[in-house]
Design an enzyme around this catalytic site. Sequence first.
Site, PDB file in Angstrom:
ATOM      1  N   GLY A  13      13.748 -20.191-117.020  1.00 48.10           N
ATOM      2  CA  GLY A  13      13.538 -21.196-115.972  1.00 48.10           C
ATOM      3  C   GLY A  13      14.107 -20.641-114.690  1.00 48.10           C
ATOM      4  O   GLY A  13      15.322 -20.666-114.474  1.00 48.10           O
ATOM      5  N   VAL A  16      14.668 -22.991-108.389  1.00 48.78           N
ATOM      6  CA  VAL A  16      15.722 -22.768-107.389  1.00 48.78           C
ATOM      7  C   VAL A  16      17.083 -22.572-108.059  1.00 48.78           C
ATOM      8  O   VAL A  16      17.791 -21.596-107.790  1.00 48.78           O
ATOM      9  CB  VAL A  16      15.784 -23.963-106.397  1.00 48.78           C
ATOM     10  N   SER A 131      27.186 -27.742-111.343  1.00 45.18           N
ATOM     11  CA  SER A 131      27.110 -28.494-110.090  1.00 45.18           C
ATOM     12  C   SER A 131      27.333 -27.590-108.889  1.00 45.18           C
ATOM     13  O   SER A 131      28.071 -26.618-108.960  1.00 45.18           O
ATOM     14  CB  SER A 131      28.163 -29.610-110.060  1.00 45.18           C
ATOM     15  N   LYS A 185      29.383 -33.759-116.828  1.00 41.42           N
ATOM     16  CA  LYS A 185      28.509 -33.575-115.657  1.00 41.42           C
ATOM     17  C   LYS A 185      27.874 -34.910-115.231  1.00 41.42           C
ATOM     18  O   LYS A 185      27.733 -35.193-114.034  1.00 41.42           O
ATOM     19  CB  LYS A 185      27.415 -32.537-115.944  1.00 41.42           C
ATOM     20  N   HIS A 188      30.442 -36.750-113.359  1.00 40.20           N
ATOM     21  CA  HIS A 188      30.533 -36.110-112.035  1.00 40.20           C
ATOM     22  C   HIS A 188      29.458 -36.702-111.112  1.00 40.20           C
ATOM     23  O   HIS A 188      29.724 -37.063-109.971  1.00 40.20           O
ATOM     24  CB  HIS A 188      30.334 -34.593-112.157  1.00 40.20           C
ATOM     25  N   ASN A 189      28.247 -36.792-111.614  1.00 41.07           N
ATOM     26  CA  ASN A 189      27.164 -37.300-110.778  1.00 41.07           C
ATOM     27  C   ASN A 189      27.343 -38.779-110.459  1.00 41.07           C
ATOM     28  O   ASN A 189      27.043 -39.221-109.343  1.00 41.07           O
ATOM     29  CB  ASN A 189      25.814 -37.062-111.455  1.00 41.07           C
ATOM     30  N   GLU A 192      29.681 -38.863-107.789  1.00 42.66           N
ATOM     31  CA  GLU A 192      28.952 -38.388-106.591  1.00 42.66           C
ATOM     32  C   GLU A 192      28.166 -39.555-105.953  1.00 42.66           C
ATOM     33  O   GLU A 192      28.202 -39.745-104.734  1.00 42.66           O
ATOM     34  CB  GLU A 192      28.014 -37.259-107.032  1.00 42.66           C
ATOM     35  N   TYR A 193      27.498 -40.348-106.788  1.00 42.74           N
ATOM     36  CA  TYR A 193      26.777 -41.530-106.274  1.00 42.74           C
ATOM     37  C   TYR A 193      27.756 -42.459-105.547  1.00 42.74           C
ATOM     38  O   TYR A 193      27.455 -42.979-104.478  1.00 42.74           O
ATOM     39  CB  TYR A 193      26.134 -42.312-107.421  1.00 42.74           C
ATOM     40  N   LYS A 264      17.501 -39.414-109.772  1.00 44.80           N
ATOM     41  CA  LYS A 264      16.853 -38.787-110.925  1.00 44.80           C
ATOM     42  C   LYS A 264      17.358 -39.360-112.242  1.00 44.80           C
ATOM     43  O   LYS A 264      16.793 -39.059-113.285  1.00 44.80           O
ATOM     44  CB  LYS A 264      17.075 -37.279-110.893  1.00 44.80           C
TER      45      LYS A 264
END
Length: 473
Positions: A13, A16, A131, A185, A188-189, A192-193, A264
């Site tokens: 994969g 990016v 991240s 993770k 963590h997100n 982050e939100y 997401k």
Amino acid sequence: MSETGLCDLAVVGLGVMGGNLARNFASRGLRVAGYQRTVEHAHALAAAHPEAHLRIAEDVAELVKMLERPRRIVLMVNAGPAVDAVLDQLDPLLEDGDIVVDGGNSLYADTDRRVARAEGRPWRFVGMGVSGGSEGALLGPSIMPGGDRYAWERLRPPLEAIAARSASGVCVTYCGRGSAGHFVKMVHNGIEYGDMQLIAEVTALMRAGLGWPWGQVADTFAGWNRGELESYLIEITADILRVPDPQTAGALLIDAVLDRAGQKGTGKWTVVAAAEHGVAIPTIAAAVDARLLSSAKDLRTRAEAALQPVRGAIQGVSADDLRDALYASKIASYTQGFALLQAASEARDYGTNLGEIARIWTGGCIIRAVFLERIRAAFTQTDKPELLMLAPDFVADVARRLPGWRRVVAAAAAAGLPIPGLSASLAWFDTLTQSRGSASLIQAQRDYFGSHTYERVDAPGVFVHSEWPKSPQ
Ligand code: 6PG
């Protein structure tokens, strides 16, 4: 390539994130094989970055043959069915001790399932959070692997080579057994939100509440970024607020961005996981809800026209109050997030070291901040706090910030300006710090209408039922 002519590891994969991670490994002297379903894209990437000497495989079978044994294969494909599809392809080709790492934002329950699948096979599976966005992947992300311990020891040297470095060390650690890496993770997100929502609310108060021009808002964030609030998200906020709109002379780009937030799923997963683990995370939940409401743009436009709420300036609030409200709400949010990590570690037998998690978030990741160093210190004391906010350092700090926090929430509510994150955080604080709360009535109501029983204050643990006389109709 090693002396045997084989590569040290592979990345599957090469979008990016995957492409940048492959280049990061290569920049540390590792020989990297790559594969991507659209093989021409993979060749284009290798051609665009000749210094990385990426060796591109035409298919998965060729990729497996390119690797030293035991093999290390990092999947950077979209979370969901794509991960299982690659595992299906790899499964018959892999041998004893080979390691497959899923570096995407996979749901931890999917990782549990894949860990179980690998247990019956010769290869080992590692769920790993990464991240830092595309730049982090290239220059040094924060990396959160979990699962098989043997696999961690084999992965450790290449992961330590590519991870970010902060004052407290290299930003990768073993997060725990099973799906711990992806759980960490996900949290963590979620955090982050929360951070993003709190920053957006404070920005809106500066603009709509205090009437500041954008330049003053940007300057204030830039100033905060030189102090206790120093963090990647505050830094980029100051940057964003200065960018001119290339399509409208004299205007700023931020005013041209539609107020509909995407997501997401990792924030929503955090809220669901918290409810399932019995942990209240209202700051993060408010951030997810705010994104949901933001996306209902047309409905909001009709509701504003129909209900026409009166809105005004905020009174009696200083820039320092805003900073204190933001900082205290962050303490609330991180306390909630770490409480969830603690609860999940116990319930799911992860064995997660919270101090280590705070440490690897001090660099590389989206929520990196000097604040995380304080959290690391709190969780590495011998006397670990039951809750982050109860660490002595934070107790004194919250007390100092509380008056400003209250002024901001009260003034925003009076002015009709929405601050779901700041107010949910304060409500959480006020609920947490009230030893006798309003739930007595809830228990009485439950017993009244459903004989669900309740405990008396003088006999906790003993469940009794009362006949609650009904009022005459
Ligand atoms: C990171 C980011 C990364 C990604 C989020 C965005 O840690 O590098 O969190 O994982 O940017 O998935 O999530 P939303 O699209 O849900 O905002």
